[in-house]
Design a protein around this motif. Structure first.
Motif, mmCIF file in Angstrom:
data_model
loop_
_atom_site.group_PDB
_atom_site.id
_atom_site.type_symbol
_atom_site.label_atom_id
_atom_site.label_comp_id
_atom_site.label_asym_id
_atom_site.label_seq_id
_atom_site.Cartn_x
_atom_site.Cartn_y
_atom_site.Cartn_z
ATOM 1 N N ILE A 186 0.810 -1.225 0.000
ATOM 2 C CA ILE A 186 0.000 0.000 0.000
ATOM 3 C C ILE A 186 0.842 1.272 0.000
ATOM 4 O O ILE A 186 0.648 2.137 -0.853
ATOM 5 C CB ILE A 186 -1.006 0.022 1.177
ATOM 6 C CG1 ILE A 186 -2.055 -1.052 0.996
ATOM 7 C CG2 ILE A 186 -1.678 1.388 1.298
ATOM 8 C CD1 ILE A 186 -2.967 -1.227 2.208
ATOM 9 N N PRO A 187 1.776 1.414 0.919
ATOM 10 C CA PRO A 187 2.520 2.684 0.944
ATOM 11 C C PRO A 187 3.361 2.933 -0.302
ATOM 12 O O PRO A 187 3.747 4.056 -0.576
ATOM 13 C CB PRO A 187 3.431 2.555 2.167
ATOM 14 C CG PRO A 187 2.946 1.383 2.935
ATOM 15 C CD PRO A 187 2.178 0.524 1.995
ATOM 16 N N LEU A 237 12.955 7.461 -6.483
ATOM 17 C CA LEU A 237 12.756 8.551 -5.519
ATOM 18 C C LEU A 237 11.547 8.304 -4.626
ATOM 19 O O LEU A 237 11.603 8.522 -3.413
ATOM 20 C CB LEU A 237 12.601 9.887 -6.247
ATOM 21 C CG LEU A 237 13.853 10.483 -6.879
ATOM 22 C CD1 LEU A 237 13.516 11.752 -7.646
ATOM 23 C CD2 LEU A 237 14.920 10.750 -5.823
ATOM 24 N N LEU A 238 10.456 7.849 -5.232
ATOM 25 C CA LEU A 238 9.244 7.606 -4.443
ATOM 26 C C LEU A 238 9.427 6.442 -3.478
ATOM 27 O O LEU A 238 8.972 6.511 -2.333
ATOM 28 C CB LEU A 238 8.045 7.378 -5.363
ATOM 29 C CG LEU A 238 7.571 8.623 -6.119
ATOM 30 C CD1 LEU A 238 6.581 8.252 -7.210
ATOM 31 C CD2 LEU A 238 6.972 9.644 -5.162
ATOM 32 N N HIS A 244 4.875 10.187 5.225
ATOM 33 C CA HIS A 244 3.834 11.221 5.240
ATOM 34 C C HIS A 244 4.283 12.512 4.569
ATOM 35 O O HIS A 244 3.680 13.566 4.775
ATOM 36 C CB HIS A 244 3.377 11.479 6.677
ATOM 37 C CG HIS A 244 2.829 10.248 7.327
ATOM 38 N ND1 HIS A 244 1.657 9.669 6.909
ATOM 39 C CD2 HIS A 244 3.320 9.464 8.312
ATOM 40 C CE1 HIS A 244 1.436 8.581 7.634
ATOM 41 N NE2 HIS A 244 2.427 8.430 8.487
ATOM 42 N N ALA A 245 5.301 12.427 3.746
ATOM 43 C CA ALA A 245 5.832 13.606 3.051
ATOM 44 C C ALA A 245 5.037 13.849 1.769
ATOM 45 O O ALA A 245 5.557 13.764 0.665
ATOM 46 C CB ALA A 245 7.308 13.416 2.757
ATOM 47 N N ILE A 284 4.122 14.520 -4.122
ATOM 48 C CA ILE A 284 3.426 15.225 -5.210
ATOM 49 C C ILE A 284 4.439 15.926 -6.116
ATOM 50 O O ILE A 284 4.321 15.885 -7.342
ATOM 51 C CB ILE A 284 2.386 16.210 -4.645
ATOM 52 C CG1 ILE A 284 1.225 15.426 -4.012
ATOM 53 C CG2 ILE A 284 1.868 17.155 -5.736
ATOM 54 C CD1 ILE A 284 0.264 16.282 -3.198
ATOM 55 N N ALA A 285 5.443 16.558 -5.518
ATOM 56 C CA ALA A 285 6.462 17.262 -6.308
ATOM 57 C C ALA A 285 7.204 16.285 -7.225
ATOM 58 O O ALA A 285 7.412 16.581 -8.411
ATOM 59 C CB ALA A 285 7.444 17.976 -5.385
ATOM 60 N N VAL A 286 7.578 15.121 -6.699
ATOM 61 C CA VAL A 286 8.267 14.112 -7.520
ATOM 62 C C VAL A 286 7.360 13.674 -8.668
ATOM 63 O O VAL A 286 7.797 13.592 -9.823
ATOM 64 C CB VAL A 286 8.701 12.902 -6.666
ATOM 65 C CG1 VAL A 286 9.134 11.729 -7.549
ATOM 66 C CG2 VAL A 286 9.812 13.287 -5.711
#
Length: 188
Positions: free
Chosen positions: A77-78, A142-143, A152-153, A158-160
């Motif tokens: 999930i994460p 990166l993700l 929780h960043a 979103i930026a990546v």
């Protein structure tokens, strides 16, 4: 050009919906949209090579929905955003490995038929597909790292996602013109 990016709609919808325990519904929404795009495209006469991203999405979301409903609290999930980009990277690099860059079919729908079989046309699409493939790999890595150290960043995630989508999108819009000008310059 806008139509060529519609193939990414299932992935975008999934990214918006699939947060935490909503990943099941994100997978189902992505699957429905991917199948809808495939049906509409096939009815309009598009060939399968023009729907690589949509077909890849349908396969991914079938698998993702199956996993998400079979194991709703899966340890995957994460890492959903990283898995999406890893799958897209496999799609891009796999299409290059079989010498059918995923952008080739899309480009044929926007280019005159007389240039389809030229080495330059293939080369431009191979380069564009490689740029997308590289962006997907960068995003996946990166993700995965970001989600493992700072789950929780949200802003960083979103930026990546945005940067690794916008950069190849802009490149896709600009590179064919640059390559065409370069080819005209060499031919003169």
């Amino acid at each position: 050009m806008v139509r060529s990016f519609l193939g990414f709609l299932p992935w975008i919808v999934y990214a918006v919906i699939a947060t935490g325990d909503e990943w099941r519904w994100g997978a189902l929404a992505g699957l429905v949209i991917a199948l809808g795009l495939i049906v509409v495209d096939r009815r309009s006469g598009k060939d399968w090579d023009q729907m690589v991203i949509e077909t890849s999405a349908a396969i991914f979301f079938v698998l993702s929905a199956a996993v998400s409903f079979a194991g709703p609290s899966s340890s995957l999930i994460p890492y959903g955003p990283a898995l999406v980009n890893a799958w897209l990277a496999l799609t891009a690099w796999g299409s290059l490995a079989i010498r059918k860059p995923f952008t080739l079919g899309i480009a044929r729908s926007m280019a005159p038929e007389e240039i389809w079989r030229t080495p330059q046309f293939y080369r431009v699409n191979a380069v564009i597909t490689a740029v997308w493939g590289a962006a997907f790999v960068v995003a996946a890595v990166l993700l995965a790292v970001l989600l493992s150290v700072a789950p929780h960043a949200t802003t960083a995630v979103i930026a990546v996602k945005i940067v690794t989508f916008v950069v190849p999108m802009v490149f896709t819009a600009r590179y064919p013109k640059i390559a065409a000008a370069r080819f005209r310059g060499q031919a003169a």
